[in-house]
Motif scaffolding. Structure first.
Motif, PDB file in Angstrom:
ATOM      1  N   TYR A 160      -4.163  12.042  -4.153  1.00  0.00           N
ATOM      2  CA  TYR A 160      -2.730  12.298  -4.249  1.00  0.00           C
ATOM      3  C   TYR A 160      -1.995  11.348  -3.311  1.00  0.00           C
ATOM      4  O   TYR A 160      -2.533  10.940  -2.278  1.00  0.00           O
ATOM      5  CB  TYR A 160      -2.390  13.737  -3.842  1.00  0.00           C
ATOM      6  CG  TYR A 160      -3.113  14.794  -4.628  1.00  0.00           C
ATOM      7  CD1 TYR A 160      -2.610  15.237  -5.850  1.00  0.00           C
ATOM      8  CD2 TYR A 160      -4.297  15.357  -4.155  1.00  0.00           C
ATOM      9  CE1 TYR A 160      -3.271  16.222  -6.577  1.00  0.00           C
ATOM     10  CE2 TYR A 160      -4.963  16.335  -4.878  1.00  0.00           C
ATOM     11  CZ  TYR A 160      -4.447  16.765  -6.084  1.00  0.00           C
ATOM     12  OH  TYR A 160      -5.105  17.721  -6.797  1.00  0.00           O
ATOM     13  N   ARG A 161      -0.771  11.022  -3.697  1.00  0.00           N
ATOM     14  CA  ARG A 161       0.062  10.212  -2.805  1.00  0.00           C
ATOM     15  C   ARG A 161       0.658  11.122  -1.742  1.00  0.00           C
ATOM     16  O   ARG A 161       1.356  12.091  -2.052  1.00  0.00           O
ATOM     17  CB  ARG A 161       1.164   9.506  -3.604  1.00  0.00           C
ATOM     18  CG  ARG A 161       1.955   8.534  -2.776  1.00  0.00           C
ATOM     19  CD  ARG A 161       2.780   7.611  -3.631  1.00  0.00           C
ATOM     20  NE  ARG A 161       3.962   7.169  -2.913  1.00  0.00           N
ATOM     21  CZ  ARG A 161       4.865   6.343  -3.404  1.00  0.00           C
ATOM     22  NH1 ARG A 161       4.717   5.878  -4.638  1.00  0.00           N
ATOM     23  NH2 ARG A 161       5.910   5.990  -2.690  1.00  0.00           N
ATOM     24  N   ALA A 162       0.381  10.824  -0.482  1.00  0.00           N
ATOM     25  CA  ALA A 162       0.702  11.733   0.616  1.00  0.00           C
ATOM     26  C   ALA A 162       2.193  12.005   0.737  1.00  0.00           C
ATOM     27  O   ALA A 162       2.616  13.157   0.890  1.00  0.00           O
ATOM     28  CB  ALA A 162       0.154  11.163   1.928  1.00  0.00           C
ATOM     29  N   LEU A 214      -2.075  -0.973  -3.980  1.00  0.00           N
ATOM     30  CA  LEU A 214      -1.658  -0.601  -5.331  1.00  0.00           C
ATOM     31  C   LEU A 214      -1.902  -1.681  -6.375  1.00  0.00           C
ATOM     32  O   LEU A 214      -1.583  -1.476  -7.550  1.00  0.00           O
ATOM     33  CB  LEU A 214      -0.170  -0.250  -5.322  1.00  0.00           C
ATOM     34  CG  LEU A 214       0.228   0.944  -4.452  1.00  0.00           C
ATOM     35  CD1 LEU A 214       1.730   1.135  -4.471  1.00  0.00           C
ATOM     36  CD2 LEU A 214      -0.470   2.213  -4.908  1.00  0.00           C
ATOM     37  N   MET A 215      -2.434  -2.831  -5.977  1.00  0.00           N
ATOM     38  CA  MET A 215      -2.628  -3.905  -6.955  1.00  0.00           C
ATOM     39  C   MET A 215      -3.961  -3.764  -7.687  1.00  0.00           C
ATOM     40  O   MET A 215      -4.965  -3.348  -7.108  1.00  0.00           O
ATOM     41  CB  MET A 215      -2.547  -5.266  -6.266  1.00  0.00           C
ATOM     42  CG  MET A 215      -1.155  -5.600  -5.758  1.00  0.00           C
ATOM     43  SD  MET A 215      -0.998  -7.324  -5.256  1.00  0.00           S
ATOM     44  CE  MET A 215      -2.095  -7.396  -3.851  1.00  0.00           C
ATOM     45  N   THR A 240       0.831  -1.205   0.000  1.00  0.00           N
ATOM     46  CA  THR A 240       0.000   0.000   0.000  1.00  0.00           C
ATOM     47  C   THR A 240       0.867   1.257   0.000  1.00  0.00           C
ATOM     48  O   THR A 240       2.031   1.229   0.396  1.00  0.00           O
ATOM     49  CB  THR A 240      -0.910   0.042   1.251  1.00  0.00           C
ATOM     50  OG1 THR A 240      -0.087   0.019   2.429  1.00  0.00           O
ATOM     51  CG2 THR A 240      -1.864  -1.129   1.271  1.00  0.00           C
ATOM     52  N   ASP A 241       0.253   2.352  -0.452  1.00  0.00           N
ATOM     53  CA  ASP A 241       0.809   3.690  -0.272  1.00  0.00           C
ATOM     54  C   ASP A 241      -0.230   4.513   0.469  1.00  0.00           C
ATOM     55  O   ASP A 241      -1.447   4.223   0.385  1.00  0.00           O
ATOM     56  CB  ASP A 241       1.116   4.350  -1.615  1.00  0.00           C
ATOM     57  CG  ASP A 241       2.445   3.892  -2.207  1.00  0.00           C
ATOM     58  OD1 ASP A 241       3.322   3.470  -1.420  1.00  0.00           O
ATOM     59  OD2 ASP A 241       2.599   3.946  -3.435  1.00  0.00           O
ATOM     60  N   GLU A 286      -0.817   3.085  -9.495  1.00  0.00           N
ATOM     61  CA  GLU A 286      -0.251   4.272  -8.850  1.00  0.00           C
ATOM     62  C   GLU A 286      -1.341   5.311  -8.565  1.00  0.00           C
ATOM     63  O   GLU A 286      -2.229   5.547  -9.380  1.00  0.00           O
ATOM     64  CB  GLU A 286       0.827   4.892  -9.738  1.00  0.00           C
ATOM     65  CG  GLU A 286       2.069   4.027  -9.912  1.00  0.00           C
ATOM     66  CD  GLU A 286       2.959   4.006  -8.683  1.00  0.00           C
ATOM     67  OE1 GLU A 286       2.703   4.788  -7.741  1.00  0.00           O
ATOM     68  OE2 GLU A 286       3.900   3.196  -8.655  1.00  0.00           O
ATOM     69  N   ILE A 287      -1.222   5.951  -7.406  1.00  0.00           N
ATOM     70  CA  ILE A 287      -2.230   6.927  -6.986  1.00  0.00           C
ATOM     71  C   ILE A 287      -2.233   8.144  -7.902  1.00  0.00           C
ATOM     72  O   ILE A 287      -3.281   8.578  -8.381  1.00  0.00           O
ATOM     73  CB  ILE A 287      -1.970   7.342  -5.517  1.00  0.00           C
ATOM     74  CG1 ILE A 287      -2.175   6.135  -4.586  1.00  0.00           C
ATOM     75  CG2 ILE A 287      -2.887   8.491  -5.108  1.00  0.00           C
ATOM     76  CD1 ILE A 287      -1.659   6.354  -3.180  1.00  0.00           C
TER      77      ILE A 287
END
Length: 741
Positions: free
Chosen positions: A220-222, A289-290, A207-208, A342-343
């Motif tokens: 957004y990716r933090a 992310l999968m 995870t992200d 990807e986020i």
């Protein structure tokens, strides 16, 4: 007059620490300097600079002091004017103020050089990146996927030259690793059952942390938002104090270790908002992310598009071990597509949702991680960035890999061997060795089971980019799949003579456990049997002294009371004819797209046309990876010349050399420029029926060769059997003004 002079602040000449010399002043380094033009950025020797954190800190401190002096002098000028001071006193004060401004500007310039965020002549990293990207898209190396439908972020198509470069890189990867190391290559499905990725930990942990724009819902990716904020402040805010700069660098160093709460706290502390709307952001939360799917029409068998290729190798270990004659060490390799949802994809080819991985899993006895061929790479010296240099704020330095292994900086010979082989692979492709480093993972980056991890990082216009990971993953993966599947993924070492060994035996008394715990009996019994020797012997001692002991069962997530009559723990002497063990894994993992993009940047430069009225783009690909090895040009549209060109083309095809014929009526100079922009190393010009000229791309030198020898000469150069300098000695040179156009 004297009383007015008291208002002037005269200071000693401001001096700045001199930057250290670039270790390789001959190599083009467009990203660490402020070029006058795109041409200069890609062909001129860079200005000497320093990369030491201490220099940046000193510059920030002196710049802050200079700003204070400037403010005081400005106040003095205003005070003199308000008092109606004599003109010569005001002029002297203004002159001192202007001198301070010049000194401050010089300090800012040197600070920009150190942090790499400066400009000169209006051209920056971004402009250089744009020039490369425009050329790549215009010449169809790659383009956004589904472009006519406005594209999808994080998805790209490779065009003809891009496909050729990628194919050449992968062919060399197979030659350099699979053939050289006698590896076993496999090809596994992209769709993977959930149970496999559950065992590997991907379902729960891949995870992200994500944040959302609370008004628009944009995600957004933090950590990227926090990283961008810190980097922008460090690179562009020259008024930043040394203390604040150190704080932001500390945040960047610990970024990977931040929890969701810590990340959210920093985002609020720095006032970070949504980049597009400046709206408030939500608290960070995990996003897997999968890409999830279902296998079959019923929807009862969940699966995922694989996030890496490695798991296909691990689950096939038993069969691969048998295929290899039940012998260790051996390596398995796989090239294939991987997928990560990807986020917020960005940075072009560097962060995408579908990409090509080339991965190696080298299985080795955990008690013997030596490598028989380590001596072949031991003397290689290249930039390494061990964790002790990182935590002390120093820069990377050149270290022989043999010395790094001997001192224990690199954990073992096999890991060191693959680091050396990766260095040779990347530099053979055309990566600048002065902009390639091997960075060791910090303690907060490493998985708990990993023995040691290094990343091959390549410097690009985006900074240092991780392109290859080389990790000693111990036996984690095989043990995880053994536990989940029930199939023992182990190796055997047969003894010449039987050995007596003392073995710990843990025997749960299932009847007593069943009476006490009923339906939980099985889980408790399994947890007891999974105890390590130290924990089991401590339990035995406590049971004998106290009669009972508290025992944590992870599957129940609680403590239970184990009594003396519920388990038997003893050591027994047994004769063993073989040793059974789970192999360790050394894993080099290559992001092919990232390597190729960095190669594009390292090979790109511009040079003036013969007339000097325009800049021509050139990719200086080594022949090994060039998308097309040569071009064939009839000098003019002439039937005899075209027939000769076809004859040459036929001989090139027979020799397995890729080529392109250009029979357009444009000038030969323009045709040279077009092929230089594709990175074609050699151009054959047909200007006679019996002999032709061959022009080399970078030197623009030409030789004359008979038609019958053309294919063999081109093959000699493009296969690496001879250099162009070798060829120049053997054939007469040819002078032509068109070669410089």
């Amino acid at each position: 007059m004297k009383r007015y002079l008291n208002h002037l602040i005269f200071l000693p000449q401001f001096s700045l620490p001199k930057p250290t010399q670039n270790p390789n002043p001959k190599s083009p380094t467009p990203l660490r300097r402020r070029p006058v033009s795109i041409a200069a950025a890609t062909s001129r020797t860079p200005r000497p600079m320093t990369t030491a954190a201490a220099s940046e800190s000193a510059l920030r401190q002196q710049l802050s002091a200079k700003q204070s002096e400037l403010d005081l002098q400005a106040d003095a000028v205003r005070d003199l004017k308000s008092r109606g001071a004599p003109k010569d006193a005001v002029d002297a004060a203004v002159a001192a103020l202007n001198a301070l401004k010049l000194q401050k500007s010089e300090a800012e310039r040197q600070l920009r050089d150190v942090i790499g965020g400066g400009e000169e002549g209006g051209v920056s990293r971004e402009a250089f990146r744009q020039a490369v990207g425009n050329t790549l898209e215009r010449r169809l190396f790659y383009i956004p996927s589904f472009k006519i439908y406005r594209g999808v972020a994080g998805l790209y198509d490779y065009g003809p030259p891009g496909c050729a470069v990628k194919s050449n890189v992968l062919a060399f990867w197979r030659q350099h690793f699979v053939l050289e190391e006698n590896m076993l290559e496999v090809d596994c499905p992209c769709v993977t059952p959930e149970v496999v990725l559950k065992a590997s930990g991907h379902v729960d942990k891949f995870t992200d942390l994500m944040v959302k724009d609370e008004k628009t819902g944009t995600c957004y990716r933090a950590d990227h938002l926090l990283k961008d904020f810190c980097k922008e402040k460090l690179e562009k805010d020259l008024s930043l104090s040394a203390e604040k700069a150190a704080e932001l660098k500390h945040v960047l160093a610990l970024l990977d270790d931040f929890s969701a709460e810590e990340l959210g706290q920093k985002i609020k502390e720095y006032g970070i908002t949504a980049p597009d709307t400046k709206n408030v952001l939500s608290d960070p939360y995990p996003f897997n992310l999968m890409f999830q799917t279902s296998i079959g029409p019923s929807g009862l068998s969940p699966g995922y598009l694989r996030p890496e290729t490695a798991q296909g190798i691990f689950v096939n270990f038993k069969d691969l071990y048998y295929y290899n004659g039940n012998k260790l060490p051996f390596a398995a390799a796989q090239i294939g597509q991987a997928f990560r949802n990807e986020i917020s994809p960005r940075q072009g080819l560097l962060r995408v949702r579908e990409f090509t991985l080339a991965e190696i899993e080298h299985f080795v006895d955990p008690l013997d991680k030596s490598h028989p061929k380590f001596s072949e790479v031991a003397n290689l010296e290249f930039l390494m960035f061990p964790r002790e240099l990182q935590v002390s704020g120093q820069s990377e330095k050149k270290i022989p890999i043999g010395e790094a292994v001997k001192k224990g900086t690199v954990n073992n010979e096999t890991l060191g061997y693959f680091i050396g082989r990766v260095y040779l692979f990347l530099t053979s492709l055309g990566i600048d060795k002065e902009r390639l480093r091997f960075r060791q993972h910090l303690a907060n980056e490493m998985a708990h089971y990993a023995a040691d991890c290094w990343d091959a990082e390549i410097e690009s216009s985006y900074g240092w980019i991780e392109c290859v990971g080389i990790a000693d993953r111990s036996a984690y993966d095989l043990r995880a799949h053994t536990d989940k599947s029930g199939v023992a993924l182990v190796a055997h070492e047969k003894f010449a003579e039987p050995k007596e060994v003392e073995e710990l035996v843990i025997t749960p008394i299932r009847k007593e456990l069943g009476l006490a715990f009923k339906g939980n009996q099985k889980m408790i019994a399994e947890t007891l049997q999974a105890m390590g020797e130290k924990e089991a012997l401590e339990m035995k001692a406590n049971l004998e002294s106290k009669g009972e002991v508290e025992f944590y069962v992870c599957t129940l997530e609680k403590n239970v009371v184990i009594k003396k009559n519920m388990v038997s723990i003893s050591k027994e002497i047994k004769k063993e004819h073989q040793r059974v063990f789970t192999p360790s894994v050394i894993e080099p993992s290559f992001g092919i797209g990232r390597i190729i993009y960095c190669l594009y940047e390292h090979c790109f430069y511009t040079r003036p046309s013969k007339a000097g009225d325009e800049q021509l783009n050139v990719f200086r690909f080594p022949p090994l990876v060039a998308p097309i090895k040569c071009t064939v040009f009839p000098l003019v549209q002439n039937q005899q010349y075209e027939e000769t060109a076809k004859k040459i083309a036929k001989s090139l095809t027979a020799a397995g050399i890729s080529y392109k014929i250009d029979i357009t009526g444009t000038s030969i100079g323009k045709r040279y420029a077009r092929t230089d922009e594709l990175g074609v190393p050699l151009a054959i010009t047909v200007d006679q029926e019996t002999s032709v000229t061959i022009r080399e791309r970078d030197s623009k030198k030409q030789i004359r060769v008979s038609v019958d020898e053309v294919a063999s000469v081109v093959k000699e150069v493009t296969d690496g059997q001879s250099t162009w300098e070798d060829i120049l000695w053997r054939f007469p040179s040819h002078s032509s003004g068109s070669a410089d156009e």
